[in-house]
Enzyme design. Structure first.
Site, PDB file in Angstrom:
ATOM      1  N   LYS A 178       4.313 -12.322  18.473  1.00 41.53           N
ATOM      2  CA  LYS A 178       4.013 -13.609  19.313  1.00 41.53           C
ATOM      3  C   LYS A 178       2.822 -14.212  18.520  1.00 41.53           C
ATOM      4  O   LYS A 178       1.750 -13.374  18.277  1.00 41.53           O
ATOM      5  CB  LYS A 178       3.682 -13.241  20.841  1.00 41.53           C
ATOM      6  CG  LYS A 178       3.621 -14.472  21.790  1.00 41.53           C
ATOM      7  CD  LYS A 178       3.097 -14.350  23.162  1.00 41.53           C
ATOM      8  CE  LYS A 178       3.041 -15.615  23.707  1.00 41.53           C
ATOM      9  NZ  LYS A 178       2.665 -15.484  25.129  1.00 41.53           N
TER      10      LYS A 178
ATOM     11  N   SER B 244       5.066 -17.906  28.167  1.00 37.77           N
ATOM     12  CA  SER B 244       4.786 -18.535  26.855  1.00 37.77           C
ATOM     13  C   SER B 244       5.663 -17.619  25.691  1.00 37.77           C
ATOM     14  O   SER B 244       5.635 -18.107  24.667  1.00 37.77           O
ATOM     15  CB  SER B 244       3.620 -18.606  26.598  1.00 37.77           C
ATOM     16  OG  SER B 244       2.998 -17.356  26.838  1.00 37.77           O
TER      17      SER B 244
ATOM     18  N   SER C 209       3.876 -14.842  31.381  1.00 31.21           N
ATOM     19  CA  SER C 209       4.487 -15.252  30.299  1.00 31.21           C
ATOM     20  C   SER C 209       5.389 -13.916  29.529  1.00 31.21           C
ATOM     21  O   SER C 209       5.971 -14.275  28.325  1.00 31.21           O
ATOM     22  CB  SER C 209       3.233 -15.423  29.010  1.00 31.21           C
ATOM     23  OG  SER C 209       2.600 -16.708  29.620  1.00 31.21           O
TER      24      SER C 209
END
Length: 515
Positions: free
Chosen positions: A80, A155, A179
Site C-alpha cells: 500500500k 483507503s 481502511s
C-alpha cells in the site's frame, strides 16, 4: 496453469511451490499476464516494477534451497502506498510526492520481504489515505471490482480490488477509519484491523501518540489473513508501544502439524522464523468446523439505535449474516451501546485532527500546495490548527471513558458486531456521500462512523463477507470486534464463520472468472 496459479491463495501457493508443483518464475509470469490484462481498467496497482526485473527476481528465488524458504517465498506482493518499499516512490497518492523515494523499507515491508515475497509495485489509495474512496490526482480512481461504476472503498482500495481480481494472493494495507475493513467489505474479502500495537509502524515521526492508524492484512481466506498477520506482527524496539506478547502463547514446533492448516501445509511452514505463523494457524478450526460458534455470545449494535444513518438493506443484510451464526449455535443479542455516540464522535474528531493535521503540514510550504492538495486534507489541517492542548486532553478523557464502556460490553459477550459500512458502494465519480437515508453528512467522513469504535478502543476488528445487494453486484461486510489483544480468538471465530458463507465467497467479479 496460469489461471490456476493466480486463483490460489498465499498458503496454497506456498505449499505448491514447496512441493515443486509450481515455480516462482511460473507464478510471476502468470501474475504479470493477469496484471497486464486487468489492471489498466482496475487501476489497483500503481508504480509497477519492470517485468524483466521481476522475472529475474523470480528466477533467483527458484534457486533458493527448500530449507531456506519461508511461507511467502516467491509470492508477488504490492505494498500500500502509505508504506515504504525501496525502489518505489511512497506517494500517499499526492502529486507533490510522486518522486519521493524512500531510503529504507518500512518495518512491515521488511518483514514480508524477509518471509520471501517479491514486491511488484504499490497499491492505489486516496490522497493521504483520507476518505474511504480510492481516487487521487496522481493515479486516478480505482473502481469496484464487481461494478466499475461504483467505489472500491478505501483507503486500502487498490489492495481490495487486487485481491478480488486475483492480481495478488494476499495484500497488506492500513486502517485508521476502516481502511482495511471498508474496502474488504466492498471486495467480498477479509480485512483485519489488528489490536493497537500488534503491527508496529516504522519509520514514524511520532512513536507515542499516533496509534489510531495501524497496518494489517487482507486476504481471500481467514487462514491467509492469519498467516500474513503473524508475519507482520511482533514487537520492535523502535516502536515502544508495540505489543510484546505473542499472538498465540502455545508454540508449534516445526515438525508438529496437528492443526488442520499446518498439517496440510507441512514443510511449507518448517522454517524457524515461521513459528508465529504455525502457532496462529494451529489455533484456527479446521475448514468446515463451526463448533467455535456454539455458545458464542455476540452483541449486535446494529445502527446504534438509529444514531448511524444507514441505507436500506445494510442492517438487514448484516442480520441475515448473523442469522447464519445463530443457526450454527451462536447467541446473537441486540444490545444498547452503553455509550453516547455523539460524544464519542466529537472526541474522535479531536484525535483525528491532532493526528492528520501534522501529516499535511510539511507539504504546505511548497509553492501552490493548497491548489494541489485535496480540500478534505486541507480541512483536516485547518481544523487541527485550532485544536488546543486542553481540547485534546478532554478528548483523551472521553476516549478513556468510552473504552470502559466497550469493556463492559465484553463482560457478557465474546464479540461485538456492527455493519462495516453505512452505505452501498456509491458512484465512482462522487467524492463522498453527502446524504444517507435523508440525513445530511456534516463531514466528509461521517458516513464511515461505524468503523471508529474498534479504532478508538484499540480493539481488533475484522470485516467478513456478508452477502450482496439485491442487484447482485455490490458486496456487503459485517464487522466483528474482539476483546483487547484478542486477535487470535477473533480469527478463530472468523474461520468458523467462513465455513458458513461458501456461497458468498464463491461469488467473483466477472473479470476474475475470465468472462
Amino acid at each position: 496453469m496460469s489461471a490456476a496459479l493466480t486463483d490460489r491463495g498465499g498458503l496454497e501457493l506456498a505449499a505448491a511451490m514447496q512441493r515443486r508443483e509450481a515455480s516462482c518464475h511460473e507464478l510471476m509470469v502468470a501474475t504479470l499476464a493477469r496484471v497486464e490484462r486487468l489492471n489498466p481498467a482496475a487501476n489497483a496497482l500503481v508504480n509497477l516494477a519492470r517485468a524483466d526485473d521481476l522475472l529475474a527476481q523470480a528466477r533467483r528465488a527458484d534457486g533458493v534451497a527448500a530449507d531456506r524458504r519461508r511461507w511467502m517465498h516467491g509470492l508477488p506482493q504490492a505494498i500500500k502506498d502509505t508504506g515504504h518499499a525501496v525502489g518505489f516512490p511512497t506517494t500517499y497518492g499526492c502529486v507533490l510526492l510522486k518522486d519521493a523515494l524512500p531510503a529504507v523499507d518500512s518495518l512491515m515491508t521488511a518483514r514480508m520481504k524477509a518471509a520471501g515475497c517479491l514486491v511488484i509495485g504499490k497499491t492505489n489509495m486516496p490522497e493521504f489515505g483520507l476518505g474511504s474512496h480510492t481516487f487521487n490526482e496522481l493515479f486516478g480512481a480505482t473502481p469496484n471490482a464487481f461494478d466499475a461504476a461504483v467505489s472500491a472503498g478505501g483507503s486500502s482500495g487498490g489492495a481490495g480490488v487486487a485481491l478480488a481480481l486475483r492480481l495478488l494472493p494476499v495484500a497488506d494495507g492500513s486502517d485508521f477509519m476502516g481502511s482495511l475493513r471498508n474496502p474488504a467489505a466492498w471486495a467480498n474479502v477479509f480485512g483485519l484491523r489488528p489490536s493497537q500495537g500488534r503491527v508496529p509502524f516504522w519509520p514514524s515521526a511520532d512513536a507515542w501518540v499516533a496509534q489510531l492508524g495501524t497496518e494489517g492484512p487482507m486476504a481471500r481466506s481467514v487462514a491467509d489473513l492469519a498467516a500474513l498477520l503473524a508475519t507482520q506482527a511482533g514487537p520492535d524496539p523502535r516502536s515502544p508501544l508495540a505489543l510484546a506478547a505473542p499472538l498465540v502463547d502455545r508454540p508449534v514446533a516445526a515438525g508438529d502439524y496437528r492443526g488442520a492448516y499446518t498439517a496440510a501445509l507441512g514443510p511449507a511452514l518448517a522454517h524457524p522464523d515461521d513459528a508465529p505463523v504455525r502457532a496462529l494457524l494451529a489455533h484456527l478450526p479446521a475448514p468446515g468446523d463451526t463448533t467455535p460458534l456454539r455458545g458464542l455470545k455476540v452483541a449486535w449494535l446494529g445502527d446504534l439505535q438509529g444514531h448511524l444513518a444507514t441505507e436500506d438493506g445494510i442492517v438487514a443484510g448484516c442480520e441475515a449474516a448473523l442469522a447464519r451464526m445463530t443457526n450454527a449455535g451462536a447467541a446473537v443479542e441486540p444490545v444498547a451501546p452503553g455509550f453516547e455516540p455523539e460524544g464519542v464522535w466529537r472526541a474522535w474528531l479531536a484525535w483525528r485532527r491532532a493526528l492528520v493535521g501534522p501529516r499535511v503540514a510539511p507539504l504546505l510550504g511548497r509553492p501552490d500546495a493548497r491548489a494541489v492538495i485535496k480540500p478534505e486534507a486541507l480541512w483536516e489541517h485547518d481544523q487541527a490548527a485550532g485544536l488546543g492542548a486542553l481540547d485534546f486532553m478532554r478528548a483523551s478523557e472521553a476516549r478513556t471513558a468510552f473504552y470502559g464502556r466497550m469493556l463492559a460490553l465484553f463482560e457478557h459477550h465474546d464479540v461485538i458486531a456492527l455493519p462495516v459500512t453505512q452505505v452501498w458502494p456509491f458512484a465512482v465519480g462522487e467524492r463522498w456521500p453527502k446524504v444517507i437515508a435523508g440525513r445530511a453528512m456534516d463531514t466528509y467522513h461521517r458516513w464511515m462512523e461505524a468503523t471508529i469504535y474498534a479504532t478508538f478502543a484499540g480493539l481488533p476488528a475484522i470485516s467478513v463477507p456478508a452477502g450482496f445487494h439485491a442487484n447482485g453486484r455490490w458486496p456487503l461486510g459485517l464487522q466483528l470486534i474482539g476483546k483487547p489483544q484478542g486477535d487470535a480468538d477473533l480469527l478463530h471465530v472468523a474461520a468458523a464463520y467462513e465455513s458458513l458463507i461458501g456461497d458468498w465467497l464463491a461469488r467473483r467479479p466477472p473479470e476474475a472468472t475470465g468472462r
